[in-house]
Design a protein around this motif. Sequence first.
Motif, PDB file in Angstrom:
ATOM      1  N   ALA A   1       0.843  -1.196   0.000  1.00 53.23           N
ATOM      2  CA  ALA A   1       0.000   0.000   0.000  1.00 53.23           C
ATOM      3  C   ALA A   1       0.879   1.247   0.000  1.00 53.23           C
ATOM      4  CB  ALA A   1      -0.898  -0.005   1.231  1.00 53.23           C
ATOM      5  N   TYR A   2       0.424   2.265  -0.675  1.00 57.55           N
ATOM      6  CA  TYR A   2       1.031   3.590  -0.728  1.00 57.55           C
ATOM      7  C   TYR A   2       2.329   3.669  -1.539  1.00 57.55           C
ATOM      8  CZ  TYR A   2      -2.227   3.985   3.130  1.00 57.55           C
ATOM      9  OH  TYR A   2      -3.351   3.923   3.905  1.00 57.55           O
ATOM     10  N   ILE A   3       3.249   2.715  -1.371  1.00 58.05           N
ATOM     11  CA  ILE A   3       4.544   2.820  -2.052  1.00 58.05           C
ATOM     12  C   ILE A   3       4.750   1.721  -3.098  1.00 58.05           C
ATOM     13  CG2 ILE A   3       5.675   4.084  -0.195  1.00 58.05           C
ATOM     14  CD1 ILE A   3       6.994   1.463   0.691  1.00 58.05           C
ATOM     15  N   GLY A   4       3.753   0.918  -3.327  1.00 61.84           N
ATOM     16  CA  GLY A   4       3.861  -0.182  -4.275  1.00 61.84           C
ATOM     17  C   GLY A   4       4.171   0.251  -5.682  1.00 61.84           C
ATOM     18  N   ARG A   5       3.686   1.407  -6.072  1.00 66.71           N
ATOM     19  CA  ARG A   5       3.933   1.866  -7.443  1.00 66.71           C
ATOM     20  C   ARG A   5       5.423   2.090  -7.705  1.00 66.71           C
ATOM     21  NH1 ARG A   5       1.984   5.975  -4.586  1.00 66.71           N
ATOM     22  NH2 ARG A   5       3.120   7.932  -4.520  1.00 66.71           N
ATOM     23  N   SER A   6       6.192   2.211  -6.616  1.00 70.31           N
ATOM     24  CA  SER A   6       7.638   2.411  -6.735  1.00 70.31           C
ATOM     25  C   SER A   6       8.419   1.106  -6.683  1.00 70.31           C
ATOM     26  CB  SER A   6       8.125   3.327  -5.611  1.00 70.31           C
ATOM     27  OG  SER A   6       7.484   4.576  -5.672  1.00 70.31           O
ATOM     28  N   GLY A   7       7.727  -0.031  -6.788  1.00 69.56           N
ATOM     29  CA  GLY A   7       8.406  -1.322  -6.829  1.00 69.56           C
ATOM     30  C   GLY A   7       8.495  -2.048  -5.500  1.00 69.56           C
ATOM     31  N   TRP A   8       7.683  -1.642  -4.515  1.00 69.36           N
ATOM     32  CA  TRP A   8       7.683  -2.295  -3.198  1.00 69.36           C
ATOM     33  C   TRP A   8       6.590  -3.358  -3.140  1.00 69.36           C
ATOM     34  CZ3 TRP A   8      10.925  -1.349   0.999  1.00 69.36           C
ATOM     35  CH2 TRP A   8      11.820  -0.295   0.837  1.00 69.36           C
ATOM     36  N   ASN A   9       6.960  -4.536  -2.580  1.00 64.36           N
ATOM     37  CA  ASN A   9       6.022  -5.650  -2.412  1.00 64.36           C
ATOM     38  C   ASN A   9       5.998  -6.112  -0.960  1.00 64.36           C
ATOM     39  OD1 ASN A   9       5.439  -5.812  -5.146  1.00 64.36           O
ATOM     40  ND2 ASN A   9       6.839  -7.491  -5.534  1.00 64.36           N
ATOM     41  N   ASP A  10       4.864  -6.677  -0.564  1.00 58.80           N
ATOM     42  CA  ASP A  10       4.741  -7.420   0.690  1.00 58.80           C
ATOM     43  C   ASP A  10       4.900  -8.893   0.344  1.00 58.80           C
ATOM     44  OD1 ASP A  10       4.230  -5.735   2.928  1.00 58.80           O
ATOM     45  OD2 ASP A  10       2.218  -5.329   2.149  1.00 58.80           O
ATOM     46  N   LEU A  11       5.769  -9.581   1.073  1.00 58.03           N
ATOM     47  CA  LEU A  11       5.982 -11.014   0.876  1.00 58.03           C
ATOM     48  C   LEU A  11       5.598 -11.732   2.163  1.00 58.03           C
ATOM     49  CD1 LEU A  11       9.483 -10.845  -0.869  1.00 58.03           C
ATOM     50  CD2 LEU A  11       7.211 -10.791  -1.932  1.00 58.03           C
ATOM     51  N   ALA A  12       4.651 -12.661   2.064  1.00 54.30           N
ATOM     52  CA  ALA A  12       4.090 -13.325   3.244  1.00 54.30           C
ATOM     53  C   ALA A  12       4.987 -14.434   3.772  1.00 54.30           C
ATOM     54  CB  ALA A  12       2.710 -13.900   2.901  1.00 54.30           C
ATOM     55  N   TYR A  13       4.915 -14.619   5.089  1.00 53.39           N
ATOM     56  CA  TYR A  13       5.597 -15.725   5.769  1.00 53.39           C
ATOM     57  C   TYR A  13       4.662 -16.935   5.836  1.00 53.39           C
ATOM     58  CZ  TYR A  13       8.624 -12.096   7.945  1.00 53.39           C
ATOM     59  OH  TYR A  13       9.478 -11.067   8.193  1.00 53.39           O
ATOM     60  N   ASP A  14       3.956 -17.247   4.781  1.00 55.30           N
ATOM     61  CA  ASP A  14       2.947 -18.314   4.822  1.00 55.30           C
ATOM     62  C   ASP A  14       3.465 -19.669   4.343  1.00 55.30           C
ATOM     63  OD1 ASP A  14       3.185 -17.886   2.106  1.00 55.30           O
ATOM     64  OD2 ASP A  14       1.099 -17.263   1.813  1.00 55.30           O
ATOM     65  N   GLY A  15       4.760 -19.751   4.064  1.00 53.96           N
ATOM     66  CA  GLY A  15       5.340 -21.009   3.624  1.00 53.96           C
ATOM     67  C   GLY A  15       5.343 -21.204   2.116  1.00 53.96           C
ATOM     68  N   GLN A  16       4.633 -20.377   1.383  1.00 57.53           N
ATOM     69  CA  GLN A  16       4.608 -20.510  -0.076  1.00 57.53           C
ATOM     70  C   GLN A  16       5.902 -20.006  -0.710  1.00 57.53           C
ATOM     71  OE1 GLN A  16       2.040 -22.138  -1.728  1.00 57.53           O
ATOM     72  NE2 GLN A  16       1.549 -22.565   0.409  1.00 57.53           N
ATOM     73  N   ILE A  17       6.464 -18.929  -0.146  1.00 56.32           N
ATOM     74  CA  ILE A  17       7.732 -18.396  -0.630  1.00 56.32           C
ATOM     75  C   ILE A  17       8.827 -19.026   0.229  1.00 56.32           C
ATOM     76  CG2 ILE A  17       9.121 -16.335  -1.023  1.00 56.32           C
ATOM     77  CD1 ILE A  17       6.479 -14.726  -1.093  1.00 56.32           C
ATOM     78  N   PRO A  18       9.750 -19.759  -0.372  1.00 55.96           N
ATOM     79  CA  PRO A  18      10.817 -20.399   0.411  1.00 55.96           C
ATOM     80  C   PRO A  18      11.619 -19.372   1.224  1.00 55.96           C
ATOM     81  CG  PRO A  18      10.800 -21.252  -1.830  1.00 55.96           C
ATOM     82  CD  PRO A  18       9.862 -20.080  -1.806  1.00 55.96           C
TER      83      PRO A  18
END
Length: 116
Positions: A69-86
């Motif tokens: 939110a708010y800064i995503g247009r500048s290339g920022w992402n949220d990456l979840a600790y849900d086990g899907q991303i190693p």
Amino acid sequence: MQAHCAGKPGAWPDNPWDHDHPVFKVGPGERGKIFAFLGGAGVGVKAATTREVADEWLHRYPGSASVMAYIGRSGWNDLAYDGQIPDDELLEAVDESYRLVVERLPKKLRPDGWDA
């Protein structure tokens, strides 16, 4: 994740909004720039210099990667600790975010050993 962030040359925790989790910055004091937003459910990182490149995370991990939110247009992402991303990819994402942020600092503000 806190230990990984803190281990980066010149990195330091800050809590400018009194959240439960810190952000990590690099650079001196008031001129320090955020490279990681830590949270209970994930980490926010500068994924790329453009939104288009950062969107690769969204395609690889739908539901686990999202535009910040708010800064995503500048290339920022949220990456979840849900086990899907190693875990190793989460750590690499933080490393890349750190690199992208440090590269944008004036040379005199970059920490020694950051590019080692």
